[in-house]
Structures are given as C-alpha cells and as structure tokens.
Design a protein around this motif. Structure first.
Motif, PDB file in Angstrom:
ATOM      1  N   LEU A  60      62.323   8.980  19.215  1.00  0.00           N
ATOM      2  CA  LEU A  60      63.653   9.181  19.785  1.00  0.00           C
ATOM      3  C   LEU A  60      63.757   8.729  21.234  1.00  0.00           C
ATOM      4  CD1 LEU A  60      66.421  10.123  18.927  1.00  0.00           C
ATOM      5  CD2 LEU A  60      65.792  12.431  19.655  1.00  0.00           C
ATOM      6  N   ASN A  61      62.764   9.006  22.064  1.00  0.00           N
ATOM      7  CA  ASN A  61      62.897   8.608  23.464  1.00  0.00           C
ATOM      8  C   ASN A  61      62.694   7.108  23.679  1.00  0.00           C
ATOM      9  OD1 ASN A  61      60.087   8.448  23.400  1.00  0.00           O
ATOM     10  ND2 ASN A  61      59.780  10.258  24.668  1.00  0.00           N
ATOM     11  N   ASP A  62      62.315   6.353  22.638  1.00  0.00           N
ATOM     12  CA  ASP A  62      62.344   4.886  22.703  1.00  0.00           C
ATOM     13  C   ASP A  62      63.774   4.375  22.652  1.00  0.00           C
ATOM     14  OD1 ASP A  62      59.560   4.631  22.682  1.00  0.00           O
ATOM     15  OD2 ASP A  62      59.463   4.419  20.499  1.00  0.00           O
ATOM     16  N   VAL A  63      64.630   5.117  21.986  1.00  0.00           N
ATOM     17  CA  VAL A  63      66.005   4.686  21.735  1.00  0.00           C
ATOM     18  C   VAL A  63      66.976   5.286  22.749  1.00  0.00           C
ATOM     19  CG1 VAL A  63      67.860   4.717  20.014  1.00  0.00           C
ATOM     20  CG2 VAL A  63      65.498   4.415  19.283  1.00  0.00           C
ATOM     21  N   ILE A  64      66.748   6.526  23.153  1.00  0.00           N
ATOM     22  CA  ILE A  64      67.633   7.201  24.103  1.00  0.00           C
ATOM     23  C   ILE A  64      66.804   7.608  25.315  1.00  0.00           C
ATOM     24  CG2 ILE A  64      69.206   9.138  24.443  1.00  0.00           C
ATOM     25  CD1 ILE A  64      69.798   8.944  21.462  1.00  0.00           C
ATOM     26  N   GLN A  65      67.019   6.901  26.405  1.00  0.00           N
ATOM     27  CA  GLN A  65      66.152   7.005  27.573  1.00  0.00           C
ATOM     28  C   GLN A  65      66.163   8.380  28.248  1.00  0.00           C
ATOM     29  OE1 GLN A  65      64.017   4.487  28.182  1.00  0.00           O
ATOM     30  NE2 GLN A  65      64.919   3.617  26.338  1.00  0.00           N
ATOM     31  N   ASP A  66      67.293   9.082  28.218  1.00  0.00           N
ATOM     32  CA  ASP A  66      67.338  10.360  28.934  1.00  0.00           C
ATOM     33  C   ASP A  66      66.815  11.541  28.102  1.00  0.00           C
ATOM     34  OD1 ASP A  66      69.581  10.250  27.322  1.00  0.00           O
ATOM     35  OD2 ASP A  66      70.923  11.152  28.788  1.00  0.00           O
ATOM     36  N   LEU A  67      66.145  11.241  27.021  1.00  0.00           N
ATOM     37  CA  LEU A  67      65.439  12.269  26.246  1.00  0.00           C
ATOM     38  C   LEU A  67      63.961  12.127  26.583  1.00  0.00           C
ATOM     39  CD1 LEU A  67      67.307  12.092  22.842  1.00  0.00           C
ATOM     40  CD2 LEU A  67      67.333  13.956  24.498  1.00  0.00           C
ATOM     41  N   TRP A  68      63.555  12.742  27.668  1.00  0.00           N
ATOM     42  CA  TRP A  68      62.248  12.514  28.268  1.00  0.00           C
ATOM     43  C   TRP A  68      61.098  12.796  27.344  1.00  0.00           C
ATOM     44  CZ3 TRP A  68      65.561  16.259  30.625  1.00  0.00           C
ATOM     45  CH2 TRP A  68      66.529  15.685  31.465  1.00  0.00           C
ATOM     46  N   GLU A  69      61.129  13.919  26.673  1.00  0.00           N
ATOM     47  CA  GLU A  69      59.971  14.305  25.882  1.00  0.00           C
ATOM     48  C   GLU A  69      60.269  14.396  24.393  1.00  0.00           C
ATOM     49  OE1 GLU A  69      57.460  17.328  27.402  1.00  0.00           O
ATOM     50  OE2 GLU A  69      58.188  17.048  29.441  1.00  0.00           O
ATOM     51  N   ALA A  70      61.358  13.790  23.984  1.00  0.00           N
ATOM     52  CA  ALA A  70      61.730  13.842  22.567  1.00  0.00           C
ATOM     53  C   ALA A  70      60.896  12.822  21.799  1.00  0.00           C
ATOM     54  CB  ALA A  70      63.223  13.572  22.398  1.00  0.00           C
ATOM     55  N   ASP A  71      59.818  13.294  21.209  1.00  0.00           N
ATOM     56  CA  ASP A  71      58.939  12.384  20.480  1.00  0.00           C
ATOM     57  C   ASP A  71      59.139  12.484  18.963  1.00  0.00           C
ATOM     58  OD1 ASP A  71      57.846  14.867  20.157  1.00  0.00           O
ATOM     59  OD2 ASP A  71      55.837  14.329  20.837  1.00  0.00           O
ATOM     60  N   ASN A  72      60.354  12.855  18.562  1.00  0.00           N
ATOM     61  CA  ASN A  72      60.708  12.914  17.143  1.00  0.00           C
ATOM     62  C   ASN A  72      60.685  11.496  16.571  1.00  0.00           C
ATOM     63  OD1 ASN A  72      62.269  14.934  18.813  1.00  0.00           O
ATOM     64  ND2 ASN A  72      62.509  15.841  16.786  1.00  0.00           N
ATOM     65  N   HIS A  73      60.077  11.350  15.418  1.00  0.00           N
ATOM     66  CA  HIS A  73      60.097  10.051  14.747  1.00  0.00           C
ATOM     67  C   HIS A  73      61.499   9.766  14.228  1.00  0.00           C
ATOM     68  CE1 HIS A  73      55.822   9.141  14.798  1.00  0.00           C
ATOM     69  NE2 HIS A  73      55.632  10.442  14.630  1.00  0.00           N
ATOM     70  N   ILE A  74      61.857   8.492  14.209  1.00  0.00           N
ATOM     71  CA  ILE A  74      63.133   8.077  13.628  1.00  0.00           C
ATOM     72  C   ILE A  74      62.835   7.452  12.270  1.00  0.00           C
ATOM     73  CG2 ILE A  74      65.154   6.598  13.867  1.00  0.00           C
ATOM     74  CD1 ILE A  74      64.838   6.814  16.896  1.00  0.00           C
ATOM     75  N   TYR A  75      63.533   7.929  11.268  1.00  0.00           N
ATOM     76  CA  TYR A  75      63.359   7.445   9.904  1.00  0.00           C
ATOM     77  C   TYR A  75      64.352   6.338   9.591  1.00  0.00           C
ATOM     78  CZ  TYR A  75      60.167  11.228   8.868  1.00  0.00           C
ATOM     79  OH  TYR A  75      59.075  12.057   8.857  1.00  0.00           O
ATOM     80  N   PHE A  76      63.993   5.496   8.625  1.00  0.00           N
ATOM     81  CA  PHE A  76      64.901   4.481   8.094  1.00  0.00           C
ATOM     82  C   PHE A  76      65.824   5.208   7.127  1.00  0.00           C
ATOM     83  CE2 PHE A  76      65.705   1.463   4.542  1.00  0.00           C
ATOM     84  CZ  PHE A  76      66.509   0.566   5.229  1.00  0.00           C
ATOM     85  N   GLY A  77      67.091   5.376   7.537  1.00  0.00           N
ATOM     86  CA  GLY A  77      68.027   6.119   6.707  1.00  0.00           C
ATOM     87  C   GLY A  77      68.594   5.320   5.566  1.00  0.00           C
ATOM     88  N   GLY A  78      68.567   3.994   5.711  1.00  0.00           N
ATOM     89  CA  GLY A  78      69.087   3.110   4.687  1.00  0.00           C
ATOM     90  C   GLY A  78      69.524   1.803   5.293  1.00  0.00           C
ATOM     91  N   PRO A  79      69.890   0.862   4.437  1.00  0.00           N
ATOM     92  CA  PRO A  79      70.185  -0.491   4.913  1.00  0.00           C
ATOM     93  C   PRO A  79      71.578  -0.686   5.521  1.00  0.00           C
ATOM     94  CG  PRO A  79      70.365  -0.395   2.528  1.00  0.00           C
ATOM     95  CD  PRO A  79      69.878   0.959   2.983  1.00  0.00           C
ATOM     96  N   VAL A  80      72.436   0.318   5.470  1.00  0.00           N
ATOM     97  CA  VAL A  80      73.805   0.178   5.988  1.00  0.00           C
ATOM     98  C   VAL A  80      73.824   0.592   7.466  1.00  0.00           C
ATOM     99  CG1 VAL A  80      76.225   0.847   5.699  1.00  0.00           C
ATOM    100  CG2 VAL A  80      74.725   0.711   3.695  1.00  0.00           C
ATOM    101  N   LEU A 114      72.717  18.621  21.605  1.00  0.00           N
ATOM    102  CA  LEU A 114      71.406  18.385  21.010  1.00  0.00           C
ATOM    103  C   LEU A 114      70.438  17.806  22.042  1.00  0.00           C
ATOM    104  CD1 LEU A 114      69.537  18.334  18.546  1.00  0.00           C
ATOM    105  CD2 LEU A 114      70.480  16.088  17.986  1.00  0.00           C
ATOM    106  N   LYS A 115      70.894  16.889  22.866  1.00  0.00           N
ATOM    107  CA  LYS A 115      70.034  16.295  23.891  1.00  0.00           C
ATOM    108  C   LYS A 115      69.517  17.370  24.859  1.00  0.00           C
ATOM    109  CE  LYS A 115      71.737  12.583  25.869  1.00  0.00           C
ATOM    110  NZ  LYS A 115      72.648  11.496  26.305  1.00  0.00           N
ATOM    111  N   ILE A 116      70.403  18.268  25.276  1.00  0.00           N
ATOM    112  CA  ILE A 116      69.991  19.357  26.181  1.00  0.00           C
ATOM    113  C   ILE A 116      68.936  20.229  25.497  1.00  0.00           C
ATOM    114  CG2 ILE A 116      70.765  21.473  27.334  1.00  0.00           C
ATOM    115  CD1 ILE A 116      73.498  19.975  27.743  1.00  0.00           C
TER     116      ILE A 116
END
Length: 195
Positions: A60-80, A114-116
């Motif tokens: 998550l913090n690769d995609v949204i910079q101001d989420l400093w310690e959010a190391d949640n994996h991002i899943y492939f939700g689908g092709p759309v 959610l970010k907070i």
C-alpha cells in the motif's frame, strides 16, 4: 496429449452479493486461474467482485505515499480498471463507513479515515484487504459462465479465509467447504497433463 475432462460442478447456490465464486480447476483464462472471487455487487446491472487469492507485487505505501507504515499487500482484484484501488474490510466499528455485503464484511468506505487509522496502527492487516482493479460481468454473463461450469458458487464459511494470506490454500479450502461431493476437486493438479 492432455485427456479431455468434463466436470459437472453445478450446485444449487446462486450468485449474489456476499457470496464467493470459485473457478473450475482448469480454467484457461490466466486472470482467473484457481481464483476465489468475493461478489460485492450482483443485480440487474451486472456483477462486481474481487479476486481474493492473487497477491500482487505492490504494498500500500508503494501506491499511496502518505501511508508511512502501511505494508498491506495489494491484490489483483481483476482485469477491469486495473489502475484503480479498492478495499474490503471487517472493521466497521472503527471506520464507520462502507457498504455491508454480508457476514460482517464491508465494501469501501471513507478512505481518508482509513488512512488515519492505518497510520496510527488502529487497523490490523487482517481487517482490511486492498485490490487493484476488479472483476466484472455484464447482466446474465456470470450466469452463463456458471452454466458452462466455469464457476461454482459458495457461501462464506469463515471470514478469516477472506482476510487471510494463504492464496494457494484459499481455493482448496473453499472447494472443500462446498461439501464431500466437491472435495475431490481440490486435489486436482494445476496442469492435468502432469496427472
């Protein structure tokens, strides 16, 4: 030569919001190979869902910079709309937003809140799951695919499975939960030519 295999996987459970789609074991579409999809919307205008067991390379913090310690994996939700971020959660008590899809699972919600909560470690990794893109079907399309045995439909037996991170095991567990009539499918090899 690969032996032709015909599977009759019809069950009596119909697709609806809050249920799971489980791909047939030899689905050719690489987007959905051995996938479990959570349906977040199913109605007259079509179906929307997220693949639960295809973790991506981003956190998550690769995609949204101001989420400093959010190391949640991002899943492939689908092709759309693969460039859009979506989430499901089971922490309405903390987030106070989202659309309930059943079994205490919510779709979306106030992302700023959610970010907070993520930045203050108020939400645990197993309470929220993030997706890039989504899976979508036009009106009647999913029903046709089910009739062609591309998918089985399942109720959610355990929400811990939804928010877990054992991607390979999830497909098997959901099939086993369909009952003894289907349990043997969970042991089919990924490549039938290796059998």
């Amino acid at each position: 030569m690969v032996p032709q295999m015909i599977l009759v996987m019809l069950n009596n459970i119909k697709p609806q919001t809050g249920r799971l789609l489980v791909s047939e074991p030899f689905m050719a579409d690489p987007n959905f190979k051995r996938s479990v999809v959570l349906l977040t919307e199913h109605g007259d205008e079509g179906t929307v869902g997220y693949i639960l067991n295809q973790v991506g390379n981003l956190i998550l913090n690769d995609v949204i910079q101001d989420l400093w310690e959010a190391d949640n994996h991002i899943y492939f939700g689908g092709p759309v709309a693969a460039d859009t971020l979506h989430f499901i959660h089971r922490c309405y008590d903390k987030l106070q937003s989202g659309e309930e899809i059943g079994n205490g699972i919510y779709w979306g919600g106030n992302f700023e809140t959610l970010k907070i909560l993520l930045n203050t470690n108020a939400i645990k990794a197993n309470e929220v799951k993030f997706f890039m893109g989504y899976s979508g079907w036009d009106t009647g399309q999913l029903e046709r695919e089910i009739e062609q045995n591309a998918w089985m439909v399942s109720n959610i037996s355990d929400t811990n499975l939804i928010f877990g991170n054992d991607d390979e095991q999830l497909w098997r567990d959901v099939i086993v939960n369909l009952g003894p009539k289907y349990a043997h499918i969970s042991n089919f090899p990924v490549d039938p030519s290796l059998n």
